[in-house]
Enzyme design. Structure first.
Site, PDB file in Angstrom:
ATOM      1  N   TYR A   1      -9.139   5.578   7.609  1.00 22.39           N
ATOM      2  CA  TYR A   1      -9.282   5.888   9.037  1.00 22.39           C
ATOM      3  C   TYR A   1     -10.275   7.039   9.137  1.00 22.39           C
ATOM      4  O   TYR A   1     -10.068   8.084   8.520  1.00 22.39           O
ATOM      5  CB  TYR A   1      -7.958   6.362   9.640  1.00 22.39           C
ATOM      6  CG  TYR A   1      -6.878   5.290   9.758  1.00 22.39           C
ATOM      7  CD1 TYR A   1      -6.675   4.612  10.946  1.00 22.39           C
ATOM      8  CD2 TYR A   1      -6.045   4.995   8.678  1.00 22.39           C
ATOM      9  CE1 TYR A   1      -5.677   3.643  11.066  1.00 22.39           C
ATOM     10  CE2 TYR A   1      -5.042   4.023   8.788  1.00 22.39           C
ATOM     11  CZ  TYR A   1      -4.867   3.354   9.991  1.00 22.39           C
ATOM     12  OH  TYR A   1      -3.878   2.409  10.102  1.00 22.39           O
TER      13      TYR A   1
ATOM     14  N   HIS B   1       0.849  -1.201   0.000  1.00 20.96           N
ATOM     15  CA  HIS B   1       0.000   0.000   0.000  1.00 20.96           C
ATOM     16  C   HIS B   1       0.881   1.245   0.000  1.00 20.96           C
ATOM     17  O   HIS B   1       1.736   1.392   0.855  1.00 20.96           O
ATOM     18  CB  HIS B   1      -0.920   0.013   1.239  1.00 20.96           C
ATOM     19  CG  HIS B   1      -2.139  -0.838   1.065  1.00 20.96           C
ATOM     20  ND1 HIS B   1      -3.365  -0.495   1.565  1.00 20.96           N
ATOM     21  CD2 HIS B   1      -2.310  -2.022   0.439  1.00 20.96           C
ATOM     22  CE1 HIS B   1      -4.249  -1.430   1.252  1.00 20.96           C
ATOM     23  NE2 HIS B   1      -3.627  -2.379   0.579  1.00 20.96           N
TER      24      HIS B   1
ATOM     25  N   PRO C   1      -3.965   0.401  18.796  1.00 23.01           N
ATOM     26  CA  PRO C   1      -3.734  -0.104  17.442  1.00 23.01           C
ATOM     27  C   PRO C   1      -3.821   0.941  16.330  1.00 23.01           C
ATOM     28  O   PRO C   1      -3.490   0.638  15.174  1.00 23.01           O
ATOM     29  CB  PRO C   1      -4.833  -1.160  17.264  1.00 23.01           C
ATOM     30  CG  PRO C   1      -5.867  -0.829  18.270  1.00 23.01           C
ATOM     31  CD  PRO C   1      -5.186  -0.155  19.407  1.00 23.01           C
TER      32      PRO C   1
ATOM     33  N   LYS D   1       1.244  -0.211  15.070  1.00 23.41           N
ATOM     34  CA  LYS D   1       2.655  -0.329  15.462  1.00 23.41           C
ATOM     35  C   LYS D   1       3.001  -1.551  16.319  1.00 23.41           C
ATOM     36  O   LYS D   1       4.175  -1.868  16.498  1.00 23.41           O
ATOM     37  CB  LYS D   1       3.076   0.929  16.254  1.00 23.41           C
ATOM     38  CG  LYS D   1       3.130   2.174  15.421  1.00 23.41           C
ATOM     39  CD  LYS D   1       4.374   2.203  14.558  1.00 23.41           C
ATOM     40  CE  LYS D   1       4.314   3.243  13.490  1.00 23.41           C
ATOM     41  NZ  LYS D   1       4.128   2.749  12.131  1.00 23.41           N
TER      42      LYS D   1
ATOM     43  N   TYR E   1       4.212   6.556  10.093  1.00 25.12           N
ATOM     44  CA  TYR E   1       3.335   5.446   9.716  1.00 25.12           C
ATOM     45  C   TYR E   1       4.126   4.343   9.009  1.00 25.12           C
ATOM     46  O   TYR E   1       3.925   3.161   9.286  1.00 25.12           O
ATOM     47  CB  TYR E   1       2.190   5.953   8.824  1.00 25.12           C
ATOM     48  CG  TYR E   1       1.085   4.936   8.655  1.00 25.12           C
ATOM     49  CD1 TYR E   1       0.037   4.861   9.577  1.00 25.12           C
ATOM     50  CD2 TYR E   1       1.089   4.044   7.585  1.00 25.12           C
ATOM     51  CE1 TYR E   1      -0.974   3.914   9.438  1.00 25.12           C
ATOM     52  CE2 TYR E   1       0.081   3.096   7.436  1.00 25.12           C
ATOM     53  CZ  TYR E   1      -0.950   3.044   8.357  1.00 25.12           C
ATOM     54  OH  TYR E   1      -1.948   2.106   8.221  1.00 25.12           O
TER      55      TYR E   1
HETATM   56  P1  RFL Z   1       1.622 -11.869  21.486  1.00 21.80           P
HETATM   57  O1  RFL Z   1       1.170 -11.934  20.080  1.00 21.80           O
HETATM   58  O2  RFL Z   1       0.634 -11.527  22.543  1.00 21.80           O
HETATM   59  O3  RFL Z   1       2.270 -13.282  21.819  1.00 21.80           O
HETATM   60  C1  RFL Z   1       2.639 -13.650  23.130  1.00 21.80           C
HETATM   61  C2  RFL Z   1       2.596 -15.170  23.230  1.00 21.80           C
HETATM   62  O4  RFL Z   1       3.002 -15.562  24.529  1.00 21.80           O
HETATM   63  C3  RFL Z   1       2.122 -16.557  25.005  1.00 21.80           C
HETATM   64  N1  RFL Z   1       2.155 -16.572  26.471  1.00 21.80           N
HETATM   65  C4  RFL Z   1       2.820 -17.494  27.195  1.00 21.80           C
HETATM   66  N2  RFL Z   1       3.567 -18.546  26.845  1.00 21.80           N
HETATM   67  C5  RFL Z   1       4.093 -19.302  27.844  1.00 21.80           C
HETATM   68  N3  RFL Z   1       3.876 -19.048  29.178  1.00 21.80           N
HETATM   69  C6  RFL Z   1       3.136 -17.994  29.564  1.00 21.80           C
HETATM   70  N4  RFL Z   1       2.913 -17.758  30.841  1.00 21.80           N
HETATM   71  C7  RFL Z   1       2.572 -17.160  28.558  1.00 21.80           C
HETATM   72  N5  RFL Z   1       1.786 -16.062  28.596  1.00 21.80           N
HETATM   73  C8  RFL Z   1       1.556 -15.708  27.326  1.00 21.80           C
HETATM   74  C9  RFL Z   1       0.775 -16.166  24.439  1.00 21.80           C
HETATM   75  O5  RFL Z   1      -0.134 -17.268  24.399  1.00 21.80           O
HETATM   76  C10 RFL Z   1       1.173 -15.691  23.054  1.00 21.80           C
HETATM   77  O6  RFL Z   1       1.160 -16.737  22.090  1.00 21.80           O
HETATM   78  O7  RFL Z   1       2.839 -10.875  21.665  1.00 21.80           O
HETATM   79  P2  RFL Z   1       4.051 -10.483  20.640  1.00 21.80           P
HETATM   80  O8  RFL Z   1       4.659 -11.726  20.052  1.00 21.80           O
HETATM   81  O9  RFL Z   1       4.889  -9.527  21.369  1.00 21.80           O
HETATM   82  O10 RFL Z   1       3.328  -9.768  19.413  1.00 21.80           O
HETATM   83  C11 RFL Z   1       2.683  -8.531  19.585  1.00 21.80           C
HETATM   84  C12 RFL Z   1       1.505  -8.398  18.614  1.00 21.80           C
HETATM   85  O11 RFL Z   1       0.695  -9.564  18.721  1.00 21.80           O
HETATM   86  C13 RFL Z   1       0.675  -7.134  18.885  1.00 21.80           C
HETATM   87  O12 RFL Z   1       1.507  -6.057  19.201  1.00 21.80           O
HETATM   88  C14 RFL Z   1      -0.184  -6.736  17.671  1.00 21.80           C
HETATM   89  O13 RFL Z   1      -1.153  -7.702  17.404  1.00 21.80           O
HETATM   90  C15 RFL Z   1      -0.850  -5.389  17.906  1.00 21.80           C
HETATM   91  N6  RFL Z   1      -1.757  -4.985  16.814  1.00 21.80           N
HETATM   92  C16 RFL Z   1      -1.249  -4.453  15.643  1.00 21.80           C
HETATM   93  N7  RFL Z   1       0.092  -4.332  15.458  1.00 21.80           N
HETATM   94  C17 RFL Z   1       0.582  -3.877  14.269  1.00 21.80           C
HETATM   95  O14 RFL Z   1       1.816  -3.772  14.142  1.00 21.80           O
HETATM   96  N8  RFL Z   1      -0.234  -3.514  13.219  1.00 21.80           N
HETATM   97  C18 RFL Z   1      -1.583  -3.616  13.325  1.00 21.80           C
HETATM   98  O15 RFL Z   1      -2.270  -3.356  12.339  1.00 21.80           O
HETATM   99  C19 RFL Z   1      -2.150  -4.058  14.583  1.00 21.80           C
HETATM  100  N9  RFL Z   1      -3.468  -4.185  14.734  1.00 21.80           N
HETATM  101  C20 RFL Z   1      -3.136  -5.137  16.959  1.00 21.80           C
HETATM  102  C21 RFL Z   1      -3.979  -4.712  15.892  1.00 21.80           C
HETATM  103  C22 RFL Z   1      -3.692  -5.698  18.127  1.00 21.80           C
HETATM  104  C23 RFL Z   1      -5.072  -5.830  18.219  1.00 21.80           C
HETATM  105  N10 RFL Z   1      -5.568  -6.431  19.406  1.00 21.80           N
HETATM  106  C24 RFL Z   1      -6.549  -7.434  19.446  1.00 21.80           C
HETATM  107  C25 RFL Z   1      -4.928  -6.152  20.674  1.00 21.80           C
HETATM  108  C26 RFL Z   1      -5.346  -4.839  15.985  1.00 21.80           C
HETATM  109  C27 RFL Z   1      -5.911  -5.368  17.163  1.00 21.80           C
HETATM  110  C28 RFL Z   1      -7.407  -5.451  17.220  1.00 21.80           C
HETATM  111  C1  PHB Z   2      -5.908  -4.220  10.767  1.00 20.77           C
HETATM  112  O1  PHB Z   2      -6.112  -4.442   9.569  1.00 20.77           O
HETATM  113  O2  PHB Z   2      -6.149  -5.052  11.645  1.00 20.77           O
HETATM  114  C2  PHB Z   2      -5.383  -2.901  11.171  1.00 20.77           C
HETATM  115  C3  PHB Z   2      -4.906  -2.032  10.205  1.00 20.77           C
HETATM  116  C4  PHB Z   2      -4.433  -0.783  10.574  1.00 20.77           C
HETATM  117  C5  PHB Z   2      -4.430  -0.422  11.905  1.00 20.77           C
HETATM  118  C6  PHB Z   2      -4.880  -1.299  12.876  1.00 20.77           C
HETATM  119  C7  PHB Z   2      -5.363  -2.558  12.507  1.00 20.77           C
HETATM  120  O3  PHB Z   2      -3.988   0.809  12.244  1.00 20.77           O
END
Ligand code: RFL
Ligand code: PHB
Length: 389
Positions: free
Chosen positions: A200, A72, A292, A296, A383
């Site tokens: 957005y 994108h 989110p 990042k 971004y």
């Molecule tokens: P995770 O993905 O939470 O993984 C951590 C893992 O550790 C396990 N765990 C354990 N394992 C052993 N013993 C324990 N006691 C444990 N406790 C936990 C868990 O089961 C899990 O498998 O962390 P990690 O690897 O640091 O990754 C971070 C990302 O997942 C997170 O920052 C992103 O998903 C955030 N996020 C977004 N980030 C982006 O860069 N771009 C995006 O577009 C974006 N959109 C989002 C998002 C997060 C969202 N939510 C639901 C919070 C959109 C949403 C809606």
């Molecule tokens: C997503 O597609 O899940 C998404 C995209 C952009 C954002 C956050 C989440 O800023």
């Protein structure tokens, strides 16, 4: 069992670190409390920055992302009746990749299986020990049997609710937190995305985001109340509310369908300092959370483990400089992403308690963005992601 690096958590941070260390010939074991299917079932991030793409390529895990991801070059902002396209490519020379976290995780899991490195899923009662000395170890139970994993280092990639940050003595850790007075309700559906680029939107009824996973799969978000329950949000209710928040011409072409997933996530900013305690390091969501809005979270997780992989490779090459500087280098980047995510969240959401003055500030900020290439460049540069540093 003995390894060089014990990694707690098989999210993107833990799995990418494992892949980068494997590439450098460093043995590592990943302990994950959930099953692989459970980890893959969590629908989260969608947008990858250059640094995350580069690290996946460096780890040799980018084949499917490069073939199927959607590059994108810009995104749209809608503010009330006004629209602004942020031309990321013209402003920075860079672009982002729309490729879901689920797919990144699947690619990393497949790669790990082929690499032959050990992953223990459904590890219970994981607990780091002895990291203030030279012989740290992780205790856990698997299939009801107590186990011990000895290592040179323990890396906490276990997310916000993990055990590694909690294992650090409280007086060694400083935390900073901001909780926002709303959440995001997300819906995933096998319908063509409503727009080619992400939109957005700030509307009277609250924030909305139109995103996607592919040309056939869309992902939408609505700002919701913190105490909203999923049961209140039938698919019909979601689509009706999204239609009200999309710009009218865009809403007219919205394709709806049954949801594949629907979830509510609270919004929070959080940072723990430092990121190193003797031979225990924190990375990704275990160390910091961003709302989110700036996309990042996953990208910061990737840049943390990029720095850590470099540091550990240097360590096994004979230099402690990298591990000594990891916390400072990673936090410098983390705080800039925290600032950007907080700023973008503050601009695009409706805040229940900031009144008319707060709204006029948001309107003035958007107006300024529309009229200033410098302001758009600041937004675009953040971004697409700052350099690894
Ligand atoms: P995770 O993905 O939470 O993984 C951590 C893992 O550790 C396990 N765990 C354990 N394992 C052993 N013993 C324990 N006691 C444990 N406790 C936990 C868990 O089961 C899990 O498998 O962390 P990690 O690897 O640091 O990754 C971070 C990302 O997942 C997170 O920052 C992103 O998903 C955030 N996020 C977004 N980030 C982006 O860069 N771009 C995006 O577009 C974006 N959109 C989002 C998002 C997060 C969202 N939510 C639901 C919070 C959109 C949403 C809606
Ligand atoms: C997503 O597609 O899940 C998404 C995209 C952009 C954002 C956050 C989440 O800023």
């Amino acid at each position: 069992m003995r390894t060089q690096v014990a990694i707690v958590g098989a999210g993107p941070a833990g799995l990418l670190l494992g892949a980068l260390l494997h590439r450098a010939g460093i043995d590592n074991v990943v302990l994950e409390q959930r099953s692989a299917d459970y980890v893959l079932g969590r629908i989260r991030a969608g947008v990858l920055e250059q640094v995350a793409m580069d690290l996946l390529r460096e780890a040799g895990v980018a084949g499917r992302m490069d073939a199927q991801g959607l590059p994108h070059r810009g995104f749209e902002m809608a503010f009330g009746e006004r629209r602004l396209r942020i031309d990321l490519h013209a402003l920075t020379g860079k672009q982002v990749m729309v490729y879901g976290q689920t797919e990144v995780t699947r690619d990393l899991m497949d790669h790990r299986r082929l690499s032959g490195r050990t992953t223990v899923y459904e590890a219970e009662d994981v607990q780091p020990h002895g990291f203030d000395g030279d012989h740290p170890w992780v205790g856990y139970r698997h299939g009801g049997i107590g186990q011990r994993l000895d290592a040179d280092f323990i890396i906490g990639c276990d997310g916000f609710h993990g055990v590694c940050r909690s294992a650090v003595p409280a007086d060694a850790l400083q935390t900073f937190e901001k909780v926002y007075p709303f959440g995001w309700l997300g819906l995933l559906a096998d319908t063509p995305p409503v727009n080619e680029e992400l939109i957005y939107g700030h509307t009277e009824r609250g924030f909305m985001l139109a995103s996607m996973r592919s040309h056939q799969r869309s992902r939408y978000y609505l700002q919701c109340l913190l105490d909203d329950k999923l049961e209140q949000w039938s698919d019909e209710a979601f689509w009706a509310e999204l239609r009200r928040r999309l710009p009218a011409d865009v809403a007219a072409r919205l394709a709806t369908g049954p949801s594949i997933e629907k979830s509510i996530a609270p919004l929070r900013s959080f940072v723990a300092e430092p990121l190193r305690f003797g031979r225990l390091f924190l990375a990704g969501d275990a160390a910091h959370i961003v709302p989110p809005t700036g996309a990042k979270g996953l990208n910061l997780a990737a840049s943390d483990v990029g720095l850590l992989a470099q540091a550990l490779t240097e360590f096994y090459g004979g230099s402690v400089a990298g591990i000594d500087h990891y916390s400072r280098r990673a936090l410098a980047r983390v705080w800039k992403a925290e600032r950007f995510s907080w700023w973008f969240t503050s601009l695009m959401h409706r805040f229940p308690d900031t009144g008319g003055f707060g709204l006029r500030m948001q309107q003035a900020e958007f107006d300024y963005l529309c009229g200033s290439v410098a302001a758009q460049t600041v937004l675009a540069e953040n971004y697409v992601g700052l350099p690894l540093g």
